[in-house]
Motif scaffolding. Structure first.
Motif, PDB file in Angstrom:
ATOM      1  N   UNK A 495      16.683  45.015  46.017  1.00  0.00           N
ATOM      2  CA  UNK A 495      15.712  44.572  45.037  1.00  0.00           C
ATOM      3  C   UNK A 495      15.048  43.283  45.470  1.00  0.00           C
ATOM      4  N   UNK A 496      14.735  42.455  44.491  1.00  0.00           N
ATOM      5  CA  UNK A 496      14.128  41.144  44.754  1.00  0.00           C
ATOM      6  C   UNK A 496      15.158  40.086  44.378  1.00  0.00           C
ATOM      7  N   UNK A 497      15.628  39.399  45.359  1.00  0.00           N
ATOM      8  CA  UNK A 497      16.711  38.447  45.115  1.00  0.00           C
ATOM      9  C   UNK A 497      16.226  37.306  44.245  1.00  0.00           C
ATOM     10  N   UNK A 498      16.991  37.052  43.203  1.00  0.00           N
ATOM     11  CA  UNK A 498      16.639  35.992  42.257  1.00  0.00           C
ATOM     12  C   UNK A 498      17.675  34.874  42.276  1.00  0.00           C
ATOM     13  N   UNK A 499      18.925  35.213  42.528  1.00  0.00           N
ATOM     14  CA  UNK A 499      20.002  34.237  42.447  1.00  0.00           C
ATOM     15  C   UNK A 499      20.859  34.263  43.718  1.00  0.00           C
ATOM     16  N   UNK A 500      21.421  33.111  43.998  1.00  0.00           N
ATOM     17  CA  UNK A 500      22.542  33.041  44.929  1.00  0.00           C
ATOM     18  C   UNK A 500      23.784  32.919  44.046  1.00  0.00           C
ATOM     19  N   UNK A 501      24.613  33.968  44.077  1.00  0.00           N
ATOM     20  CA  UNK A 501      25.774  34.019  43.184  1.00  0.00           C
ATOM     21  C   UNK A 501      27.040  33.660  43.939  1.00  0.00           C
ATOM     22  N   UNK A 502      27.832  32.786  43.353  1.00  0.00           N
ATOM     23  CA  UNK A 502      29.154  32.459  43.864  1.00  0.00           C
ATOM     24  C   UNK A 502      30.163  32.664  42.739  1.00  0.00           C
ATOM     25  N   UNK A 503      31.442  32.784  43.107  1.00  0.00           N
ATOM     26  CA  UNK A 503      32.475  33.023  42.096  1.00  0.00           C
ATOM     27  C   UNK A 503      33.703  32.172  42.379  1.00  0.00           C
ATOM     28  N   UNK A 504      34.322  31.692  41.328  1.00  0.00           N
ATOM     29  CA  UNK A 504      35.609  30.986  41.433  1.00  0.00           C
ATOM     30  C   UNK A 504      36.604  31.652  40.494  1.00  0.00           C
ATOM     31  N   UNK A 505      37.888  31.484  40.811  1.00  0.00           N
ATOM     32  CA  UNK A 505      38.946  32.096  39.997  1.00  0.00           C
ATOM     33  C   UNK A 505      39.997  31.057  39.653  1.00  0.00           C
ATOM     34  N   UNK A 506      40.421  31.069  38.403  1.00  0.00           N
ATOM     35  CA  UNK A 506      41.460  30.137  37.959  1.00  0.00           C
ATOM     36  C   UNK A 506      42.830  30.634  38.389  1.00  0.00           C
ATOM     37  N   UNK A 507      43.839  29.767  38.354  1.00  0.00           N
ATOM     38  CA  UNK A 507      45.211  30.246  38.559  1.00  0.00           C
ATOM     39  C   UNK A 507      45.620  31.181  37.404  1.00  0.00           C
ATOM     40  N   UNK A 508      46.610  32.030  37.660  1.00  0.00           N
ATOM     41  CA  UNK A 508      47.144  32.883  36.604  1.00  0.00           C
ATOM     42  C   UNK A 508      47.845  32.024  35.540  1.00  0.00           C
ATOM     43  N   UNK A 509      47.791  32.485  34.288  1.00  0.00           N
ATOM     44  CA  UNK A 509      48.446  31.780  33.190  1.00  0.00           C
ATOM     45  C   UNK A 509      49.005  32.807  32.201  1.00  0.00           C
ATOM     46  N   UNK A 510      49.854  32.341  31.296  1.00  0.00           N
ATOM     47  CA  UNK A 510      50.474  33.215  30.284  1.00  0.00           C
ATOM     48  C   UNK A 510      51.146  34.426  30.936  1.00  0.00           C
ATOM     49  N   UNK A 511      51.953  34.174  31.930  1.00  0.00           N
ATOM     50  CA  UNK A 511      52.567  35.259  32.698  1.00  0.00           C
ATOM     51  C   UNK A 511      53.677  35.918  31.873  1.00  0.00           C
ATOM     52  N   UNK A 512      53.678  37.282  31.883  1.00  0.00           N
ATOM     53  CA  UNK A 512      54.676  38.069  31.143  1.00  0.00           C
ATOM     54  C   UNK A 512      55.350  39.020  32.124  1.00  0.00           C
ATOM     55  N   UNK A 513      56.686  39.005  32.149  1.00  0.00           N
ATOM     56  CA  UNK A 513      57.428  39.863  33.066  1.00  0.00           C
ATOM     57  C   UNK A 513      57.409  41.309  32.593  1.00  0.00           C
ATOM     58  N   UNK A 514      57.377  42.285  33.507  1.00  0.00           N
ATOM     59  CA  UNK A 514      57.393  43.703  33.128  1.00  0.00           C
ATOM     60  C   UNK A 514      58.772  44.147  32.657  1.00  0.00           C
ATOM     61  N   UNK A 515      58.815  45.271  31.961  1.00  0.00           N
ATOM     62  CA  UNK A 515      60.073  45.855  31.514  1.00  0.00           C
ATOM     63  C   UNK A 515      60.514  46.941  32.490  1.00  0.00           C
ATOM     64  N   UNK A 516      61.791  47.284  32.439  1.00  0.00           N
ATOM     65  CA  UNK A 516      62.312  48.385  33.232  1.00  0.00           C
ATOM     66  C   UNK A 516      62.459  49.615  32.334  1.00  0.00           C
TER      67      UNK A 516
END
Length: 571
Positions: A495-516
């Motif tokens: 298409x017609x480029x309009x933006x230069x896009x960048x992305x950042x990611x936060x650390x994981x939070x509210x971690x919940x362990x899985x069940x067996x």
């Protein structure tokens, strides 16, 4: 000494004998009269009837017995109520109705020396009515029950032209039995064999049968008498009455007068569809963009021919009841929403984003489904301001489209269904759209995190919900190319480029362990454990090296439970 001398001693003796005879006869007469009076006092007067049963000359017990036998059948005959041609019955016993035999024969006997009464007793009689016993509560209950059987609910009539056929349903006048007057009538006139005519209250329907017949004759029969001939531009065609019928209704006002009504929207739609089928109208065609030898090309737009929607209802309505049954409809030129000029001005100028995800090439059904979906998605063009829907492009995933069963997530567990694997197409497309800078309208992350996708930048899909839907907010059209070879799928936006896009990611939070979980079912699929967590991805919009704005994408993942399958046939 003086003595009295009777010169006629025999004459005096005869007088005494005569007087004695008269007195004796009188005494005998009086005795006979008294005896006759006494005899008649123990019997009913001659020719006496009670309730039509002859009891004359009978002693009280015999009169009672004769009356009981005479009215036995009548007293047991069911009581019939009639109203408006309907009948309902109940037994005298259930209604608490009973002949009072003792009261009916009372006072038929009694001693009297009154000559008039004695003579009347010997020579005449009377027709006396039966005396009855009535249990008012039981009689009212029986009449109330019968009244419910005789009741008629009022029903409005109707007229319709469904399927092009005129149908009239005549109204029904309602009736309701008046219970209290009916109870009084039965209590006073029972027993009798003739039905009791119950007084009723009538409730007339709003619309009379005469009004329905009028509308049928004046409008409906004419409107459905045949097709309407239409001339639109240089085309002529007929519209069958059955096609126009769904737009016609017959509402009544408060006074019960019916005025036929045409639904303008339905009528316009029916006429427009008929005109299109006859070729009298042609849809305008939007311009489109294709790629040939890597270069974009415009397929020109085309104007169409359309009816003027504001000038359809009146001529068609008039034609329905006219002798000619013909209508002339003006046509106009319809314009495409996306013209050739707009397409040329917004032609893709180059690649504005691309994204690739990977999978096991021997992944079975899901690999087949990814490739079918990629072929379907490839070549899609989204004009500037246009809205894209992945479900709209792919439709329902069915075997006749080439889809097979593959892995899906259902209620937090792995399972299989047609189209399994399409979420990888959706996620790859989501990332290409993310870095193109479009505006997301609808998307949903997977229930738990899948390691082959970027955290917080992925989108599941199912039909019809959830969808992957976004609006092209760039300065040009977007041409989508999608391909899948080996163990990867790539989606690229041109298409017609309009933006230069960048992305950042936060650390994981509210971690919940899985069940067996241990699952013995044959449908079980083994799952490796993955913790649940929350994460935030930030999309950064830049132009000329400067940050214009940022957008946060918050994602919550449930834990993927550790599932062990114990059934021999489980996966």
């Amino acid at each position: 000494m003086t003595s009295e001398f009777d010169p006629h001693p025999g004459q005096a003796r005869r007088k005494r004998v005569a007087v004695a005879s008269i007195l004796g006869a009188f005494v005998l007469l009086i005795g006979g009269y008294v005896g006759a009076a006494a005899w008649t006092s123990g019997r009913a007067p001659s020719d006496t009837t009670v309730g039509g049963v002859q009891v004359g000359g009978l002693q009280p017990a015999a009169a009672r017995a004769a009356l009981a036998k005479g009215v036995e059948k009548r007293a047991a005959t069911p009581v019939t109520l009639t109203a408006g041609g309907k009948d309902a019955t109940f037994t005298p016993a259930e209604a608490g109705l009973e002949v009072d035999l003792d009261a009916s024969v009372a006072d038929l006997t009694g001693f009297s020396l009154n000559p008039v009464k004695v003579v009347r007793h010997l020579t005449g009689g009377s027709d006396r009515p039966l005396q009855t016993k009535v249990d008012d509560a039981r009689l009212k209950a029986a009449v109330t029950k019968a009244a419910s059987e005789l009741a008629v609910a009022p029903k409005e009539g109707s007229i319709s032209v469904a399927g092009g056929k005129v149908a009239v349903v005549q109204p029904v006048t309602g009736q309701e039995v008046e219970v209290d007057p009916t109870v009084e009538t039965i209590a006073s006139a029972w027993p009798r064999s003739a039905p009791f005519v119950a007084p009723i209250k009538e409730s007339a329907p709003k619309v009379t049968g005469e009004e329905l017949d009028r509308v049928k004759t004046e409008f409906a029969d004419k409107a459905m008498s045949g097709p309407v001939a239409v001339k639109a531009g240089d085309k002529t065609f007929d519209i069958p009455a059955a096609v126009l019928a769904p737009a016609i209704s017959f509402p009544a006002d408060a006074e019960g007068k019916i005025t036929p009504k045409l639904d303008d929207k339905l009528l316009v739609a029916a006429v427009s569809a008929a005109a299109k089928k006859a070729g009298a109208v042609v849809d305008a065609k939007d311009a489109s963009v294709t790629f040939s030898n890597g270069q974009p090309a415009v397929v020109p737009s085309r104007t169409g021919v359309a009816l003027d929607a504001t000038k359809i209802v009146e001529p068609i309505t008039t034609a329905l009841t006219s002798e000619e049954r013909a209508a002339i409809l003006p046509v106009t030129v319809s314009q495409p929403k996306f013209t050739t000029a707009q397409a040329k001005a917004t032609l893709p100028k180059g690649q504005i984003s691309t994204f690739t995800t990977y999978f096991a090439a021997n992944g079975g059904g899901r690999v087949n489904n990814i490739r079918v979906a990629a072929r379907t998605l490839n070549g899609t063009y989204v004009p500037p301001g246009g809205t894209f829907s992945l479900n709209g492009v792919l439709g329902r995933r069915t075997p006749d489209k080439g889809y097979v069963k593959g892995g899906v997530i259902s209620e937090g567990r792995l399972s299989e269904n047609y189209g399994g694997g399409i979420s990888q197409v959706s996620t790859t497309l989501f990332n290409a759209a993310f870095f193109a800078g479009v505006e997301f309208k609808e998307y949903m992350a997977h229930g738990f995190y899948i390691s082959r996708y970027p955290e917080g930048r992925e989108a599941t899909i199912s039909y019809p919900y959830p969808d992957n839907r976004w609006v092209n907010t760039t300065d040009g059209g977007i041409y989508i190319r999608a391909s899948s070879t080996g163990g990867q799928i790539t989606v690229s936006f041109y298409g017609t480029k309009k933006w230069d896009i960048a992305a950042t990611k936060s650390p994981r939070r509210n971690i919940v362990a899985p069940k067996k979980i241990t699952d013995p079912s044959p449908a079980c699929i083994t799952q490796a454990p993955t913790p649940g967590f929350d994460v935030t991805v930030t999309r950064i919009f830049r132009q000329a090296g400067k940050t214009v704005r940022t957008q946060a994408f918050n994602t919550h993942y449930n834990p993927e439970d550790d599932v062990t399958c114990t059934h021999p046939q489980a996966k």
